[in-house]
Design a protein around this motif. Sequence first.
Motif, PDB file in Angstrom:
ATOM      1  N   UNK A 136      -4.959   5.050   8.371  1.00 35.82           N
ATOM      2  CA  UNK A 136      -5.739   6.169   7.837  1.00 35.82           C
ATOM      3  C   UNK A 136      -6.016   5.996   6.340  1.00 35.82           C
ATOM      4  N   UNK A 137      -5.032   5.433   5.616  1.00 41.18           N
ATOM      5  CA  UNK A 137      -5.229   5.206   4.178  1.00 41.18           C
ATOM      6  C   UNK A 137      -6.312   4.168   3.934  1.00 41.18           C
ATOM      7  N   UNK A 138      -6.368   3.180   4.806  1.00 40.96           N
ATOM      8  CA  UNK A 138      -7.270   2.056   4.585  1.00 40.96           C
ATOM      9  C   UNK A 138      -8.650   2.297   5.168  1.00 40.96           C
ATOM     10  N   UNK A 178       0.829  -1.189   0.000  1.00 43.45           N
ATOM     11  CA  UNK A 178       0.000   0.000   0.000  1.00 43.45           C
ATOM     12  C   UNK A 178       0.873   1.252   0.000  1.00 43.45           C
ATOM     13  N   UNK A 179       0.597   2.183  -0.904  1.00 46.82           N
ATOM     14  CA  UNK A 179       1.375   3.420  -0.956  1.00 46.82           C
ATOM     15  C   UNK A 179       0.433   4.614  -1.057  1.00 46.82           C
ATOM     16  N   UNK A 180       0.861   5.774  -0.526  1.00 43.92           N
ATOM     17  CA  UNK A 180       0.072   6.990  -0.705  1.00 43.92           C
ATOM     18  C   UNK A 180       0.071   7.389  -2.174  1.00 43.92           C
ATOM     19  N   UNK A 211       1.215  12.494  -2.836  1.00 47.16           N
ATOM     20  CA  UNK A 211       1.594  11.910  -1.553  1.00 47.16           C
ATOM     21  C   UNK A 211       0.470  11.931  -0.509  1.00 47.16           C
ATOM     22  N   UNK A 267      -0.648   6.120   9.884  1.00 46.19           N
ATOM     23  CA  UNK A 267      -0.789   6.614   8.508  1.00 46.19           C
ATOM     24  C   UNK A 267      -1.325   5.487   7.607  1.00 46.19           C
ATOM     25  N   UNK A 277      -0.534  -2.733   8.886  1.00 48.19           N
ATOM     26  CA  UNK A 277      -1.582  -2.236   7.979  1.00 48.19           C
ATOM     27  C   UNK A 277      -1.151  -2.297   6.517  1.00 48.19           C
ATOM     28  N   UNK A 278       0.128  -2.129   6.260  1.00 49.21           N
ATOM     29  CA  UNK A 278       0.623  -2.141   4.881  1.00 49.21           C
ATOM     30  C   UNK A 278       0.662  -3.563   4.322  1.00 49.21           C
ATOM     31  N   UNK A 279       0.904  -4.526   5.213  1.00 44.56           N
ATOM     32  CA  UNK A 279       1.039  -5.912   4.754  1.00 44.56           C
ATOM     33  C   UNK A 279      -0.281  -6.667   4.736  1.00 44.56           C
ATOM     34  N   UNK A 313      -7.247   8.102   0.205  1.00 46.38           N
ATOM     35  CA  UNK A 313      -7.451   7.320  -1.016  1.00 46.38           C
ATOM     36  C   UNK A 313      -8.692   6.443  -0.882  1.00 46.38           C
ATOM     37  N   UNK A 370      -2.604  10.637   1.703  1.00 48.90           N
ATOM     38  CA  UNK A 370      -3.023   9.327   2.195  1.00 48.90           C
ATOM     39  C   UNK A 370      -4.538   9.163   2.117  1.00 48.90           C
ATOM     40  N   UNK A 403      -3.687  -5.251   4.305  1.00 47.08           N
ATOM     41  CA  UNK A 403      -4.636  -4.136   4.143  1.00 47.08           C
ATOM     42  C   UNK A 403      -6.097  -4.552   4.262  1.00 47.08           C
TER      43      UNK A 403
END
Lengths: 114, 221
Positions: free
Chosen positions: B188-190, A86-88, A93, B185, B152-154, A97, A95, B156
């Motif tokens: 928050x994205x997810x 997962x990337x911004x 940039x 962070x 959270x990144x791994x 999304x 977050x 999602x």
Amino acid sequence: MHELSVTESVLEIACRHAENAQASQVTDIHLVIGHLSSIIDESVIFYWNIISKDTLCEGAELHFIRVPAILVCLNCNNEYKLEGELTPCPNCNSAKIRVVSGDEFHLDSIEIQR
Amino acid sequence: MTENRIKIVEKILDANDRLANENRRRLDAAAIYSINLMASPGAGKTSFILSTINALLSEDIQIGVIEGDTAPVTIDSDKINAAGMPAVQVNTGGECHMDAVMVENALDQLPLTNLDLVVVENVGNLICPAAFNLGTHSNVLIASVPEGDDKPYKYPNIYRGLDVLIINKIDLLPYIDFDMEYFQKGVEMLNPGLKTFAVSCKTDEGLDDWIDWLRSRLPNR
Ligand SMILES: Nc1nc2c(ncn2[C@@H]2O[C@H](COP(=O)(O)OP(=O)(O)OP(=O)(O)O)[C@@H](O)[C@H]2O)c(=O)[nH]1
Ligand SMILES: [Mg+2]
Ligand SMILES: [Zn+2]
């Protein structure tokens, strides 16, 4: 992940629709799987060959239609494809999304003989 | 012999979703609030349930617990029983997650008319439980500090379906490189604005806020 229960569900859905259509045999099954639904094709096929024996679906070929994970940035509207982690937003940039596609997980269609 | 293509478009886990809806109806009819508690192995699911039971003990709130494990063990349900609450142990037979059928069968074994809350302790796993709707009112994840800040990144998907996030073992923050900002962070994205409680089941820090939130969810309270 849980490939066996997924494969069992596919078999149940395909056999039910094949029976309703009075098929004598199912030859092909088309599955639509989003990139975010982590399913291993090889394991599904492995279980499939075992559990479809002696059903209308015996010998049917599984086709996996993969849908990429597409995200949209809510800040700048940039759409981008998620390949790995997962990337911004690569553009600004941010977050903030939203997932546009990649969650698909359904049986699209079957091909039968009557 | 004719060949035919039949359009179906049915969600692969549709049967599970339908049963989950029935579980929900049943819980609603009994005026029970219910939680699907997920986490990796050892994150503190059982500890968190026990802390919650203890915190509500004086208020006569009855909590039923469904314990899912991949092996035929009763370690976790014994602990719940010892704390004075009814528990059902579900052996998933090696399956990596609970599904709506297992919860349906477990509900049969709980004294639903007496309960205010049902907590399902899902199998310790961050991938599979996310895909199976159980019919519970909320999905709660425990992320514990020693697991690291990159989860959270791994993983999602599990974060995207959450109603509440518990960050557990914050008593260990001084000893572990856990970058809270990086972790949050990713969350928050997810799942923007996700309700989050940082707690320690060892020191009881932060548990009051969680209990207040939970109490506000219980019907008849
Ligand atoms: N330091 C510290 N340890 C904790 C905390 N919460 C739980 N533990 C410890 O973490 C270990 C695992 O806790 P459990 O509650 O059994 O975890 P679980 O998620 O239920 O584990 P499984 O059911 O096996 O997946 C135990 O040794 C607990 O005492 C905490 O807040 N701080
Ligand atoms: Mg446990
Ligand atoms: Zn952007």
